[in-house]
Write an enzyme that holds these catalytic residues in place. Structure first.
Site: not given
Length: 425
Positions: A82, A260, A276, A375
């Site tokens: 991202e 998030k 993990d 972004h």
């Protein structure tokens, strides 16, 4: 000693960046060769890691700069696809440096395995009998892993819960294990399997599930940082950031996206070090449930006496340096070398620091220019490449797309056509 304040790092070539990292982290010249796709995880090694292997997936690894964690400068490898994630974390880390960077505390590395017992006639009595057998069950568990005990770990306690359901009341024993520098899944699962028959016998029922819980609420890491008000943009920006953060505290719809953003930073470091990601994400999101059963923000923001922004974050962080992909994946080993960590707790500290920095970066963008500007300027590079731009054309294509606020493949293709024919409509 590492200096993570690498001004202009983004302007270097890939090879120049790697050279800087090698120099600052004090690594041997070839230590990061595994970060090159042709020398990283090969098919033969991948075939030993998972079943039915047909290939490997490459994920970009960027270096987050400017981080000071517990007084030590660190360069942080982040594996993410991202755009803006690495840049945002680095930028906000810079704004903490004059205030000491990120400070952490943590609990011991305790993981839990659950043994579910069904068909128990007297659940309350069974709970007491199991608690009475605490010493016996701990010794039985520790017999399974003398090496872990030798290093100061092993089973340290049991807890017993009664969990009512529409079927029956389950008697659930939690085996609490100090896993030292491991993530701990294999150790606690082995112990749970070993003690399950005796647990069932004592409870007077039948054991069913014997497995760890990813709600690792006994293995917590906490981080705090002061973000400079002037660097953020002044008092008004600080106030707006606090209101933006508070929105996530009180509204689960906002909290989902807010959290998030935290995991954008956390998962990138977890993945880069071969840990993990699913276990960490499950534990983090379960920890975001408050005492009223409401999903809320993982982080908190407030203002200090000098008007600076104070951010705090507490999460379970079950990561390790022993076992799993961390020890067999050559890229993970290279990234661990960059970090210079010696214990799982050190790694958890850095991961939480990145999560908080990433979170602060997203809140600042939302509270000021909006998330899309920063972004999309980075996303535009991907679009330019997709449209077929050559290296010397990318910057011009990106500048035009961002300037006209049209970041789409067909527009990039149009710009390219104009550049190559010397025309512009």
């Amino acid at each position: 000693m590492t200096n993570s304040r690498l001004s202009g790092f983004r302007n270097f070539t890939v090879e120049e960046r790697r050279g800087k990292v090698i120099a600052e982290a004090g690594l041997d010249a070839g230590r990061l060769d595994a970060l090159s796709p042709e020398q990283g995880l090969g098919l033969q090694q991948a075939d030993l890691m998972v079943e039915n292997t047909i290939g490997v997936l490459g994920i970009p690894i960027g270096i987050a700069t400017n981080f000071i964690v517990n007084g030590r400068d660190v360069l942080v490898p982040m594996a993410t696809e991202e755009p803006s994630v690495v840049a945002a974390a680095s930028n906000l880390a810079r704004m903490t440096r004059d205030h000491g960077g990120f400070v952490t505390t943590s609990t011991p590395p305790l993981m839990q395995a659950q043994v579910q017992v069904i068909d128990v006639v007297d659940p309350v009595g069974a709970r007491y009998r199991l608690l009475e057998a605490r010493r016996e069950l701990i010794e039985l568990a520790n017999d399974q892993d003398p090496q872990l005990v030798k290093f100061g770990g092993g089973a340290v306690d049991i807890l017993v819960r009664l969990v009512p359901s529409s079927r029956q009341t389950y008697v659930v024993l939690h085996l609490v294990v100090d896993v030292r520098d491991a993530m701990g899944a294999n150790a606690v699962n082995t112990m749970a399997e070993a003690i399950a028959p005796r647990v069932a016998e004592i409870a007077g029922g039948r054991s069913l599930l014997r497995i760890l819980t990813n709600k690792a609420d006994l293995r917590l890491t906490r981080v705090r940082a002061v973000f400079d008000a002037a660097a953020l943009g002044g008092p008004a920006v600080v106030e707006d950031m606090i209101d933006a953060a508070e929105f996530a505290v009180v509204d689960p719809y906002r909290a989902a996206t807010h959290n998030k953003g935290i995991m954008n930073g956390i998962s990138a470091v977890v993945l880069a070090t071969g840990n993990d990601t699913r276990a960490v994400e499950a534990g983090a999101h379960s920890h975001a449930i408050d005492e009223h059963g409401r999903y809320t923000s993982m982080s908190r923001f407030e203002k200090d006496a000098n008007g600076n922004l104070v951010g705090t974050l507490e999460l379970p962080m079950p990561v390790g340096l022993v076992g799993g992909a961390t020890k067999v994946h050559p890229v993970a080993q290279a990234n661990i070398a960059i970090l210079g960590v010696k214990t799982a707790a050190d790694l958890a500290d850095i991961i939480l620091a990145v999560g908080l920095a990433q979170n602060a970066g997203a809140i600042r963008a939302l509270a000021t220019e909006g998330i899309q500007r920063g972004h999309m300027s980075l996303h535009a590079r991907n679009i330019a490449v997709t449209a077929g731009a050559e290296l010397h054309e990318i910057d011009q294509v990106v500048a035009r797309m961002v300037g006209e606020k049209i970041v789409r493949t067909e527009f990039a293709q149009k710009i390219l056509a104009e550049l190559r024919t010397g025309t512009r409509s």
